[in-house]
Scaffold this active site. Structure first.
Site, mmCIF file in Angstrom:
data_model
loop_
_atom_site.group_PDB
_atom_site.id
_atom_site.type_symbol
_atom_site.label_atom_id
_atom_site.label_comp_id
_atom_site.label_asym_id
_atom_site.label_seq_id
_atom_site.Cartn_x
_atom_site.Cartn_y
_atom_site.Cartn_z
ATOM 1 N N LYS A 6 8.854 3.384 -12.050
ATOM 2 C CA LYS A 6 8.705 4.195 -10.905
ATOM 3 C C LYS A 6 9.018 3.406 -9.689
ATOM 4 O O LYS A 6 9.039 2.419 -9.866
ATOM 5 C CB LYS A 6 7.165 5.029 -11.039
ATOM 6 C CG LYS A 6 6.089 3.660 -10.663
ATOM 7 C CD LYS A 6 4.756 4.482 -10.681
ATOM 8 C CE LYS A 6 3.867 3.506 -10.080
ATOM 9 N NZ LYS A 6 2.411 4.024 -10.203
ATOM 10 N N ARG B 203 -7.933 11.109 -8.475
ATOM 11 C CA ARG B 203 -6.518 11.290 -7.831
ATOM 12 C C ARG B 203 -5.986 12.623 -8.371
ATOM 13 O O ARG B 203 -5.522 13.406 -7.648
ATOM 14 C CB ARG B 203 -5.563 10.154 -7.866
ATOM 15 C CG ARG B 203 -4.376 9.895 -7.260
ATOM 16 C CD ARG B 203 -3.487 8.532 -7.496
ATOM 17 N NE ARG B 203 -3.381 8.181 -8.826
ATOM 18 C CZ ARG B 203 -2.547 7.208 -9.055
ATOM 19 N NH1 ARG B 203 -2.037 6.475 -8.191
ATOM 20 N NH2 ARG B 203 -2.340 6.929 -10.283
ATOM 21 N N TYR C 211 13.088 -11.249 20.804
ATOM 22 C CA TYR C 211 12.403 -10.382 21.610
ATOM 23 C C TYR C 211 11.046 -10.935 21.788
ATOM 24 O O TYR C 211 10.146 -11.223 20.937
ATOM 25 C CB TYR C 211 11.952 -8.882 20.981
ATOM 26 C CG TYR C 211 13.425 -8.208 20.695
ATOM 27 C CD1 TYR C 211 14.348 -7.811 21.700
ATOM 28 C CD2 TYR C 211 13.987 -7.688 19.436
ATOM 29 C CE1 TYR C 211 15.298 -7.112 21.768
ATOM 30 C CE2 TYR C 211 14.941 -6.984 19.184
ATOM 31 C CZ TYR C 211 15.812 -6.823 20.339
ATOM 32 O OH TYR C 211 17.010 -6.140 20.131
ATOM 33 N N MET D 110 15.286 -5.608 13.899
ATOM 34 C CA MET D 110 15.482 -4.727 13.078
ATOM 35 C C MET D 110 16.609 -5.299 11.787
ATOM 36 O O MET D 110 16.334 -4.797 10.734
ATOM 37 C CB MET D 110 16.036 -3.374 13.725
ATOM 38 C CG MET D 110 16.502 -2.403 12.616
ATOM 39 S SD MET D 110 17.282 -0.745 13.633
ATOM 40 C CE MET D 110 15.670 -0.300 14.521
#
Length: 412
Positions: free
Chosen positions: A85, A183, A309, A357
């Site tokens: 998965k 769940r 930054y 980023m």
């Protein structure tokens, strides 16, 4: 070779790749563009960046080794389901499924119908079980794709009946029991009645019953779930059914008579999770994933100058700074800034400044390097477990993140 840097590692270290008998290398080489460009673009609605000097590297030989290590420690008459998965925890389910199936696993487990359909579209014919909750309106899609689904409600039974009437095909189902995870699953109190109703339903192909451990690392809490499991199964006919309760830790640490299949996930990828103090068998696991980027710039930050930054890193003396094109948009958390190392030409180099980023910087002062050299972020020395400890999370959350923009390169 495919376009760009698709098989950087394999092409640059040809002496390590035996192309004459490396089936998986050839499969990956021939199908990489089709899978990574079309599948990622159409399924994830994103483009793969095949012209960036950054990539996730997957060692298929280590995957096969891990699978065989687990198989040899499990009774031969017990089936094994490989959990693939979340795109095999970020490793690439389509590319890894053939190796898992060839290494002793009998079945594949996915989280959703879409994940199962991806495997079917890649010509994977093995049995596939959707472990998660399936929308009732999508049951027919699962039937048409020959996927087994998890059921645990009256609504599921009705949806299966409707799908059978429309297709003439009995839906393959496994009944999910909730023995303590809270769940999904039919409740313990209603489980026996539900199982018997499903067994009497002529429109169903009931193949199995299963549940999931919530605290496999805690033997006392796990025993409470096992007791509920045993009590339910003692009241129903389980002849011919697949019974599965053990997850990865359960596979290694619990011998449960009323079980004939085990589900293994994270260990296949060479990663560990929490285990009981009195551990069971511990297979020899090898890491499957690494993360690499090429240096795109080298410059000097002078004494007192800040990097990135916010200038959270200030150079103490002149420092040689290297930049690689990997950032938090690629799945490397900004919270790891100034806390992790990379490996450059065999030497550790600290990451410095805030991770941005698309890029991050390393202090490579004292290391002989040039533009184009590779910095490894995840490897034998810098593990994803180290990252998880820093962030207070689990290793497989982090591997799942590394799949948005980074191409995967498959090697042996």
């Amino acid at each position: 070779m495919c376009d760009g840097s698709l098989f950087l590692f394999a092409s640059q270290q040809k002496e390590k790749v035996n192309r004459s008998d490396n089936i998986y290398y050839e499969f990956a080489r021939k199908n990489y563009s089709l899978y990574n460009i079309n599948a990622m673009k159409n399924i994830r609605q994103t483009k793969v960046n095949i012209h960036r000097d950054s990539w996730v590297e997957i060692n298929i030989e280590n995957l096969a080794h891990n699978a065989k290590e687990i198989r040899k420690n499990v009774p031969s008459d017990t089936k094994l389901l490989a959990v693939v998965k979340a795109d095999a925890y970020g490793h690439g389910s389509v590319m890894l499924a053939p190796t898992l199936l060839a290494s002793g696993f009998d079945m594949l487990g996915v989280a959703s119908i879409d994940e199962g359909v991806d495997l079917r579209n890649a010509k994977i014919t093995a049995d596939i079980l959707v472990l998660g909750a399936v929308p009732v309106w999508a049951v027919e899609s699962a039937v048409n794709a020959d996927l087994a689904i998890s059921i645990f409600s009256k609504e599921h039974l009705l949806a299966c009946k409707n799908a059978y009437e429309r297709t003439g095909i009995k839906p393959k189902v496994h009944i999910k029991l909730d023995t303590g995870m809270n769940r999904i699953g039919v409740s313990f109190d209603e489980a026996v009645e539900f199982i018997k109703e499903a067994q009497s339903a002529e429109y169903l192909n009931l193949q199995g019953i299963f549940t999931h451990f919530a605290n496999a690392e805690d033997r006392d809490k796990t025993q409470l779930q096992i007791d509920k499991w045993n009590k339910v199964l003692s009241q129903v006919d389980t002849t011919g059914l697949l019974l599965h309760i053990q997850n990865t830790v359960g596979t290694m640490c619990y011998d449960i008579p009323k079980s004939n299949m085990r589900r293994v996930g994270i260990a296949l990828y060479g990663l560990w999770t929490d285990m009981p103090d009195d551990k069971g068998f511990r297979p020899d696991l090898r890491p499957v994933m690494s993360l690499k980027g090429r240096i795109v710039n080298i410059h000097t930050a002078k004494d007192g100058e800040g990097v990135s930054y916010g200038h959270k890193f200030i150079a103490n003396g002149d420092r040689k700074i290297a930049t690689i094109p990997i950032g938090y948009a690629d799945g490397v958390s900004r919270c790891l800034s100034n806390k992790i190392n990379g490996t450059l030409n065999g030497k550790p180099v600290p990451q410095v400044g805030n991770i941005t980023m698309d890029q991050m910087m390393f202090d490579i002062t004292g290391v002989n390097a040039e533009i184009g050299d590779i910095i490894s972020l995840i490897d034998d020395k810098n593990t994803v477990d180290n990252w998880a400890n820093i962030l207070g999370t689990i290793n497989y959350e982090l591997t799942c993140r590394l799949k948005v923009r980074l191409p995967r390169v498959y090697t042996r």
